[in-house]
Design an enzyme around this catalytic site. Structure first.
Site, mmCIF file in Angstrom:
data_model
loop_
_atom_site.group_PDB
_atom_site.id
_atom_site.type_symbol
_atom_site.label_atom_id
_atom_site.label_comp_id
_atom_site.label_asym_id
_atom_site.label_seq_id
_atom_site.Cartn_x
_atom_site.Cartn_y
_atom_site.Cartn_z
ATOM 1 N N GLU B 254 0.901 -1.203 -0.045
ATOM 2 C CA GLU B 254 0.106 0.217 0.016
ATOM 3 C C GLU B 254 0.932 1.032 0.035
ATOM 4 O O GLU B 254 1.668 1.355 0.871
ATOM 5 C CB GLU B 254 -0.848 -0.023 1.209
ATOM 6 C CG GLU B 254 -1.462 -1.259 1.815
ATOM 7 C CD GLU B 254 -2.772 -1.339 1.428
ATOM 8 O OE1 GLU B 254 -3.411 -0.606 0.854
ATOM 9 O OE2 GLU B 254 -3.112 -2.787 1.206
ATOM 10 N N CYS B 293 -3.548 7.662 4.668
ATOM 11 C CA CYS B 293 -3.368 7.194 3.352
ATOM 12 C C CYS B 293 -4.657 7.233 2.634
ATOM 13 O O CYS B 293 -4.592 7.220 1.439
ATOM 14 C CB CYS B 293 -2.781 5.836 3.256
ATOM 15 S SG CYS B 293 -3.594 4.492 4.376
#
Lengths: 515, 515
Positions: B254, B293
């Protein structure tokens, strides 16, 4: 001599630069040439992105499925011609060629049927709706959405027909335009297939590069997918490819695989299951001259049966006629290329240093109907080791030819599974047993190390295609050494070419999106 | 000062070599130190492989789920202490800290419940049995099998609690031992969590490395899984890591994500859906000081509403009190590290060159209750661009702080989706509309470019957690720039730590394997 053109940006283009010659591996006679450069890859990618994506995106799954059905039909219509090309360029026997070509048609038909089933669904559901809020109103629904990009298919030399089709079917059905690149040495079948397919597909949906990949991958970007089948050295280069790394381009790899076959301690060789085991080992050794990524390489048998099994293998293999695959009596042709012959001989030498010969020595043969000294022939070879788990030459290096090594074990299912694991990840391994508890113990440990486990037993012996046959309804791929990829498996095969998205919102809105 | 030890091979080990200091980002006061070397990674891997795998493998899903339940309970028991650590070491407000810590507990509880549901299943079925032979006898069944290896978890600085738990839950439930490595700068919460967790878990199940990863990854091998959350530069290094490439080690990433929020043309700002949109943008800017994020970075609004929306953002953001997050009235704390402050300032300067200021200038603030000149503070910033799809600074670079840029569009759903796509792959993007046809058009194109699409509408406005909240039942991850990874999503989250295997054989044997 014929110069095989590539099909890029909607037209056939001969390329330029130095040429590479395709030969008949039986006679080493030249068959065709390909250019090694001179293609406009940037234009090909633009064509796929601008035209192919739009054209395929405008069709439903059912409509794209119908296209795949037409491709399968086109294969059937040109079957004899394709078989002849596979015999000439691939060193295939007629049986080998049918395995490749009919296999391609079967796979396309499978995805044609799937397309019909999926109909005009705009998105494919992944599981059921989930409540994610305090009430049923606030919901989640995972779906597979079409990706926007180009699928680059890089195929192996051994299955120019099936390899092209098994990647093409899922990609086109998912709606992604394809640039396909067969291995140069055996490109004749793939080239002919694209000649047949291109007029049946929308513009931009399928492009073909024959010859080296060159700078092809320097044009990939976000949203694209690269699917590769081939050796581990190339696989490593692809994994670390600057452009793929920079854009986190999705990469599916099928690489080396040291597939194992294990005979359970309950199985007599004379039984149905024993016969299945023996037939599968011999078929995997000889079919395509052992050049199947799914072929059995490592054989583990109960210690008490080892001599009997070695004897049976000797007997079966002695009857295999090796030579010009165009001759009816020939059961096994040459390897596909001079390089393959060098690699296989190197592998045999490595094995020979750690194992003893059971059959075939180091593979010297006098092929039937072949000019003396010509052709890339090697005979079937059985080697043996008393210590199958410790034998590095057996477990660390794939010999891509008609070679197996047999070793003994005490019959313990977990030990058998550890033998599978010792290959560090394979496409398929097989176990032959009618003892369910033994099979359950085997699967529990071996499952981590294979993409497919073939469980041979008496009940399905009569209709089994063996572990070496990849079926479109089951996933094909494997962890670790096998590359970590996954293809086929019915609808699963589309997922490589789609994006899983978790939709989050009002439950009735989510429901309407799937309608 | 406290030297934070690592927990490796079953004991707490201080390490050696030079030390790195963890500070309070509000005051820059030192809090603790970590060693930068001196750990025996080979021993840690052996411990996980020999002890952890065996101990976890001996448990059922239900038993491993019960362990996760105990971990969640341990978090609840130490909640205030953990919140205090997050406030001190992370610059979190109490709300931010709860988001991280409670989020971790919720995720562990989710996987505890899943474990209870999975019970003592030896293998997890993947789909239904398939007929693969001429008769129903010869069948296929895809399953998920336990992998044999170690999970290496490398986490980001922004969620030391949740990040540890969201990776740990699925891995342990799947049966894989974990070596977890928090970001050094904010490691206090993760360190305390492992202090709490270790006594509750079987030997070898969980190890902790505080400090730099050093040569940790040189010990990975076939069967292992590396899961990384962090920046794209490190992601690139990992992708090309020699050892990972050589063994095709499974890698889940990620990375950066330029999440977009789009307001549909049908939505009045004063409506429920309009209010949801505004609240989500403001929350994502200020919660964790924009260091999520999943936070909205790019905002697309109908041209006619742009001025009104900018005005509303100005008004909301003007009311946000910035300063020492330990103070009750403070709504936004500092960035987590000096490096983050430098990076965010650099990003703001890049944006400033291509956009105009709507609120907050370039982020200068006088934080409340903080010694003059201390702390890594930046104020919330809204920028605007007339050409949102063409603005490179906006679409090509993630500013990991309280910064959004607003741009106009004509209300076309496909254009809105193309704006999402312009980020080249994101974890989540959101659209706010009560027009189902518009939403359907948006999803069809945007779906390819996001791991999650949050669809804000009036019906779920009152109970929505907003796009920035990752739920354990929905997948978390995204294509392209976001890394191409996938975590969570309920049972899907286990699949990273398991191997999909196609079982092929007698139908009744396959059925018995799942029982």
């Amino acid at each position: 001599m014929q110069l095989l053109p590539s099909y890029l940006s909607g037209s056939w283009s001969p390329g330029s630069g130095t040429r590479q010659t395709l030969v008949n591996p039986t006679t080493e006679a030249p068959l065709a040439e390909v250019s090694t450069s001179g293609h406009d890859f940037a234009a090909a990618f633009s064509h796929a992105r601008a035209v192919g994506t739009r054209e395929l995106g405008a069709l439903t799954f059912a409509q794209r499925g119908a296209l795949l059905g037409a491709l399968a039909k086109a294969i059937h219509g040109a079957r004899e011609e394709l078989i002849a090309l596979a015999v000439a360029n691939g060193g295939n026997t007629r049986g080998d060629a049918k395995f490749d070509i009919d296999g391609g048609a079967v796979t396309l038909s499978h995805y044609a049927d799937l397309g019909a089933r999926l109909g005009s669904a705009p998105l494919l559901p992944d599981g059921e709706p989930i409540q994610v809020g305090r009430t049923a109103r606030m919901a989640g629904q995972h779906v597979w959405a079409p990706r926007h990009g180009v699928a680059i298919h890089i195929n192996a030399f051994n299955f120019p027909g099936w390899g092209l089709c098994e990647k093409l079917g899922p990609a086109l059905l998912a709606g992604m335009p394809v640039i396909t690149k067969p291995a140069t040495a055996t490109a004749l079948v793939a080239h002919r297939l694209v000649e047949l397919f291109a007029p049946l597909l929308p513009p931009g949906a399928l492009q073909l590069l024959v010859g080296p990949a060159g700078t092809l991958l320097d044009h990939v970007g976000p949203g694209d997918v690269v699917a590769f089948t081939g050796g581990s050295a190339t696989a490593r280069t692809l994994r670390a490819h600057e452009r793929l790394v920079a854009h986190a381009v999705r990469l599916n790899i099928e690489a080396d695989s040291l597939n194992a076959a294990v005979l359970g301690p309950d199985i007599e060789l004379a039984s149905e299951t024993g016969a299945l085991f023996l037939a599968d080992v011999v078929r995997d050794m000889t079919q395509k001259t052992g050049q199947k990524c799914t072929a059995i390489r490592r054989v583990l048998v109960p210690e008490a049966r080892q001599a009997e099994i070695e004897g049976a293998l000797r007997e079966r293999l002695a009857g295999i006629v090796i030579g010009d695959p165009a001759r009816e009596e020939v059961r096994m042709g040459p390897l596909a290329t001079a390089q393959q012959l060098r690699d296989v001989r190197e592998g045999i030498a490595r094995l020979a240093a750690e194992t003893t010969s059971i059959f075939g020595g180091t593979g010297e043969v006098t092929p039937v109907g072949v000019p003396a000294g010509k052709g890339f022939f090697v005979g079937p070879i059985v080697r043996a080791t008393p210590t199958p788990l410790a034998c590095a030459a057996l477990n660390d290096h794939e010999v891509f030819g008609p070679v197996v090594t047999v070793g003994p074990y005490d019959g313990d299912a977990t030990l058998a599974a550890q033998f599978v694991a010792r290959g560090e990840g394979c496409l398929v391994s097989s176990a032959y047993s009618d003892d369910r508890d033994w099979v359950a113990r085997f699967v529990r440990t071996a499952g981590a190390w294979a993409g497919r486990l073939y469980l041979g037993s008496s009940k399905m012996a009569s209709q089994s295609p063996g572990p070496g046959t990849v079926l479109p309804s089951l996933t094909h791929g494997g962890p670790g050494r096998a590359g970590g990829g996954e293809e086929l498996g019915g609808e699963r095969g589309l997922h490589t070419y789609m994006q899983r998205v978790a939709l989050e919102g009002d439950a009735s809105v989510l429901k309407s999106l799937l309608a």
